[in-house]
Design a protein around this motif. Structure first.
Motif, mmCIF file in Angstrom:
data_model
loop_
_atom_site.group_PDB
_atom_site.id
_atom_site.type_symbol
_atom_site.label_atom_id
_atom_site.label_comp_id
_atom_site.label_asym_id
_atom_site.label_seq_id
_atom_site.Cartn_x
_atom_site.Cartn_y
_atom_site.Cartn_z
ATOM 1 N N VAL A 7 15.102 -57.028 -1.636
ATOM 2 C CA VAL A 7 15.234 -56.383 -0.328
ATOM 3 C C VAL A 7 16.711 -56.192 0.018
ATOM 4 N N GLY B 190 14.834 -50.069 1.916
ATOM 5 C CA GLY B 190 13.599 -50.698 2.373
ATOM 6 C C GLY B 190 12.342 -50.277 1.650
ATOM 7 N N TRP B 191 12.051 -48.971 1.591
ATOM 8 C CA TRP B 191 10.776 -48.552 1.005
ATOM 9 C C TRP B 191 10.760 -48.746 -0.501
ATOM 10 N N ILE B 192 11.924 -48.583 -1.137
ATOM 11 C CA ILE B 192 11.995 -48.815 -2.589
ATOM 12 C C ILE B 192 11.780 -50.293 -2.886
ATOM 13 N N ALA C 55 10.070 -52.385 -1.113
ATOM 14 C CA ALA C 55 8.652 -52.679 -0.895
ATOM 15 C C ALA C 55 7.816 -52.258 -2.097
ATOM 16 N N VAL C 56 8.132 -51.098 -2.666
ATOM 17 C CA VAL C 56 7.402 -50.620 -3.847
ATOM 18 C C VAL C 56 7.628 -51.549 -5.037
ATOM 19 N N CYS D 130 5.742 -54.818 -4.585
ATOM 20 C CA CYS D 130 4.300 -54.604 -4.814
ATOM 21 C C CYS D 130 3.998 -54.463 -6.297
#
Length: 262
Positions: A173, A178-180, A182-183, A186
């Motif tokens: 993080v 942020g979105w990368i 999170a991916v 996951c």
């Protein structure tokens, strides 16, 4: 990196993490009071702790260490940067801090496990007994001191590896948008499982988990696992997580905390 900066980081981190040590006894004893009270109210029976004991506290401690490090780790890196310490120092000091807290949490489990069992009228149970139950090990002739040292060492390694995983996820993080991030998280958490399931089916997923269990020394000798192999597995896992964390934050842009009062 200097000894002084490393010591300073560890002191700050331990001060911030002291709440971790209060959480486990509060959760276990408080959880027993809550469960016993709820049962008494619902069933309209006298208040009793019987059947309300908290078990496998060492397994819960793994989750606790992971969550707390996910919450604290980024602050630790930022604070180190604000005080002129390198990211290498920040990550190494976190490993030392997690090791110290893990030792203390293991000591808490050693006290709380029999205490809550006695309050509930049951038998203490450790998550580490997946490597062999206390009764089975004693019946096999193992010395009682070695049996409990085995449990304590496994509990310590569980907490250490979980804390290091929290550091690694927070480093992702810290390093990525942020979105990368999170991916990526996951994919690490669910990708292997879902990928094998989608391509090869459920049987290969079972094969995957069986392989991981064997690698970790579980069920190596029937109901009794190979504790030494388990300790080695979690030690290697911790090392990999810390190396990845260091590589991730090493080239990240500095994000020092603002100076207080400005």
């Amino acid at each position: 990196m200097t000894i002084r900066s490393l010591t300073g980081c560890v002191k700050y981190q331990l001060m911030r993490m002291k709440g971790t040590l209060a959480f486990l006894p509060t959760m276990s004893i408080g959880g027993m009071f809550f469960g016993a009270t709820l049962t008494s109210l619902i069933e309209r029976t006298p208040f009793t702790f019987k059947g309300a004991e908290m078990t496998a506290l060492d397994a819960f401690s793994m989750i606790m260490m992971f969550v707390f490090m996910c919450c604290y780790s980024q602050d630790f890196v930022n604070t180190a940067a604000a005080n002129g310490a390198s990211r290498k120092t920040a990550i190494l000091s976190q490993l030392i801090s997690v090791a110290i807290i893990s030792l203390l949490v293991t000591a808490e489990c050693a006290v709380l496990s029999p205490l809550t069992a006695a309050m509930g009228g049951g038998q203490p149970f450790w998550g580490a007994e997946v490597y062999g139950g206390v009764s089975a090990l004693l019946e096999s002739g193992m010395n009682i001191v070695l049996v409990y040292l085995r449990l304590y060492l496994l509990c310590f390694m569980f907490c250490l590896a979980s804390g290091a995983a929290g550091i690694m996820f927070t480093s992702i993080v810290y390093r990525l948008p942020g979105w990368i991030a999170a991916v990526v998280i996951c994919l690490i958490a669910f990708g292997p499982n879902l990928g094998v399931l989608a391509v090869f089916g459920i049987e290969k997923v079972q094969w995957l988990y069986t392989g991981l269990f064997k690698l970790a020394g579980l069920f190596a000798n029937g109901p009794t696992g190979n504790a030494a192999q388990g300790v080695a597995f979690f030690a290697v896992l911790t090392a990999v997580e810390i190396i990845i964390s260091f590589l991730l934050v090493m080239r990240a842009s500095a994000k020092p905390l603002p100076v207080k009062g400005e």
